[in-house]
Design an enzyme around this catalytic site. Structure first.
Site, short mmCIF file in Angstrom:
data_model
loop_
_atom_site.label_atom_id
_atom_site.label_comp_id
_atom_site.label_asym_id
_atom_site.label_seq_id
_atom_site.Cartn_x
_atom_site.Cartn_y
_atom_site.Cartn_z
N ASP A 31 1.64 -5.46 -3.44
CA ASP A 31 1.58 -4.93 -2.34
C ASP A 31 2.98 -5.39 -1.36
OD1 ASP A 31 1.44 -3.60 0.29
OD2 ASP A 31 -0.87 -4.23 0.69
N LYS B 218 7.13 -0.77 8.39
CA LYS B 218 7.72 -1.77 9.34
C LYS B 218 8.91 -1.68 9.02
CE LYS B 218 3.30 -3.20 9.22
NZ LYS B 218 2.16 -2.81 8.47
N ALA C 286 4.88 -4.66 1.83
CA ALA C 286 4.96 -3.85 3.09
C ALA C 286 6.01 -4.28 4.06
CB ALA C 286 3.69 -3.90 3.71
N TRP D 249 -5.01 -9.38 3.48
CA TRP D 249 -4.96 -8.39 4.53
C TRP D 249 -6.55 -7.61 4.58
CZ3 TRP D 249 -3.72 -2.47 4.04
CH2 TRP D 249 -3.84 -1.98 5.14
#
Ligand code: LMR
Length: 394
Positions: free
Chosen positions: A208, A243, A210, A127
């Site tokens: 991470d 999300k 997400a 990212w």
């Protein structure tokens, strides 16, 4: 004093959002920023979130500060959602943060405090904001091979070879599921091999996560993270609720620091609270409170999970449709990877010139590295995208 400021590089994803808004064509298709959209193009407030907000409005009597690490009930609920008992609770320090990005930022600062010379290994690609924050903080970044542009899967041998060069005191940043930007993920046996390398090198993993619930299911998407924390002595986890709860602008995330024992946990907890205080004092509470209410109420939780499953299946359906359409138009299986990828994104694996051609000739917006937000499609735009991909000669 302001005259000394220099213009900062624009964030590519956010710049694309702006370009899309300014495009007058009504046939334009937005596959840029990672935001879920339903078939009508709306990013809806989830049903359980609406109900929780309603309850909160009726029952909340004060908006006085919570703790520096946020409401402990939020930490408990999220630790349970992500880790489900994979590691002893009294080894986990946790702090609420402004979104998953806030958790990432606090994690990097914690790393810098603990090990000023730490190097952070990042997947190539990762990212873009990971790289941007690391560079802003002046932390050395080492890319490890990840995406194989031929197969559009993971370059597993390259990844292992590169991770073997990590050493104790380094950090290996991993995406727990639904890799952003590629959509290509490690399988369970490959995760085992990564854990083996982490144990051999002594490097600390930072995960991470997400997009839990956007790939193969809530438990399935957290399986790798749970396996890692159960195996290694220390770990950092940045979890986002943006999300999977659809509460993007509420900025709701949690940073977890898992220590090898209870006494280190206390120092970690105090450090996380200190870091929050230095950067923004108390973390935002509204989204965290909604998440806590939903996770702790069986009816709200069941409704949330049901809607999350609808979202997940919608994305899987679009993947299958797109791969099928491209197979039909190209007469080959070379786009089959689109159905194998998981999460919101897929990297098409084409050149920036082709991405530009898709935008200029067809009004299709994707990030320059050919990352597409699959959730930006619907049943009507899938054939348009497929035709455009073939037309430009990808
Ligand atoms: C994305 O990658 O598009 C999302 O995570 C949104 C963002 O902040 O970049």
């Amino acid at each position: 004093m302001f005259e000394t400021l220099k213009a900062q590089p624009a964030d590519k994803i956010l710049a694309l959002m702006q370009m899309y808004r300014e495009d007058p064509r009504d046939t334009k298709v937005d596959l840029g920023v990672g935001v879920y959209k339903d078939a009508t193009g709306l990013t809806p407030v989830m049903r359980a979130v609406k109900k929780a907000e309603h309850q909160l409005w009726e029952t909340q009597v004060s908006k006085v500060y919570t703790g520096l690490a946020g409401d402990p009930a939020f930490g408990d609920a999220m630790i349970d959602l992500v880790l489900d008992g994979a590691v002893a609770r009294d080894t986990i320090a946790a702090a609420a943060t402004p979104g998953g990005t806030g958790a990432v930022r606090q994690a990097f600062e914690l790393i810098q405090m603990a090990r000023p010379d730490a190097r952070v290994f990042v997947s190539d690609p990762t990212w873009p904001n990971h790289l941007s924050i690391l560079s802003y903080l002046g932390i050395e970044t080492i890319p490890y091979r990840y995406f194989d542009n031929e197969t559009r899967g993971v370059d597993f041998d390259g990844l292992i070879e590169d991770l073997k060069t990590a050493r104790k005191g380094d950090v290996v940043l991993l995406h727990g599921c639904c890799h952003n930007p590629t959509g290509a993920n490690l399988n369970p046996a490959e995760w085992d091999a990564v854990i083996e390398v982490l144990l051999q090198t002594g490097a600390t993993p930072m995960i991470d996560i997400a997009y839990q619930g956007f790939g193969d299911g809530l438990a399935e998407d957290a399986a790798a993270t749970r396996k890692v924390v159960a195996a290694v002595p220390e770990c950092l986890i940045a979890a986002s609720c943006s999300k999977n709860f659809g509460i993007y602008r509420e900025r709701t995330g949690l940073l977890m620091a898992i220590a090898s024992d209870k006494s280190a946990q206390q120092l970690n907890q105090q450090t996380l609270a200190f870091l929050n205080r230095q950067n923004f004092s108390f973390p935002p509470d509204h989204g965290a409170r909604l998440v806590t209410m939903i996770l702790n109420d069986s009816a709200l939780r069941a409704d949330w999970q049901a809607e999350l499953e609808e979202v997940r299946h919608a994305m899987l359906g679009l993947r299958t449709q797109l791969a099928g359409e491209l197979q039909r138009l190209s007469g080959s299986d070379r786009f089959g990877f689109l159905a194998q990828h998981r999460g919101m994104f897929s990297r098409l694996g084409t050149t920036p010139e082709m991405v530009e051609k898709l935008r200029a000739d067809h009004g299709i917006y994707m990030v320059g590295d050919s990352r597409m937000n699959i959730a930006g499609l619907n049943a009507e735009t899938v054939p348009i995208l497929a035709k455009a991909i073939i037309d430009v000669g990808i």
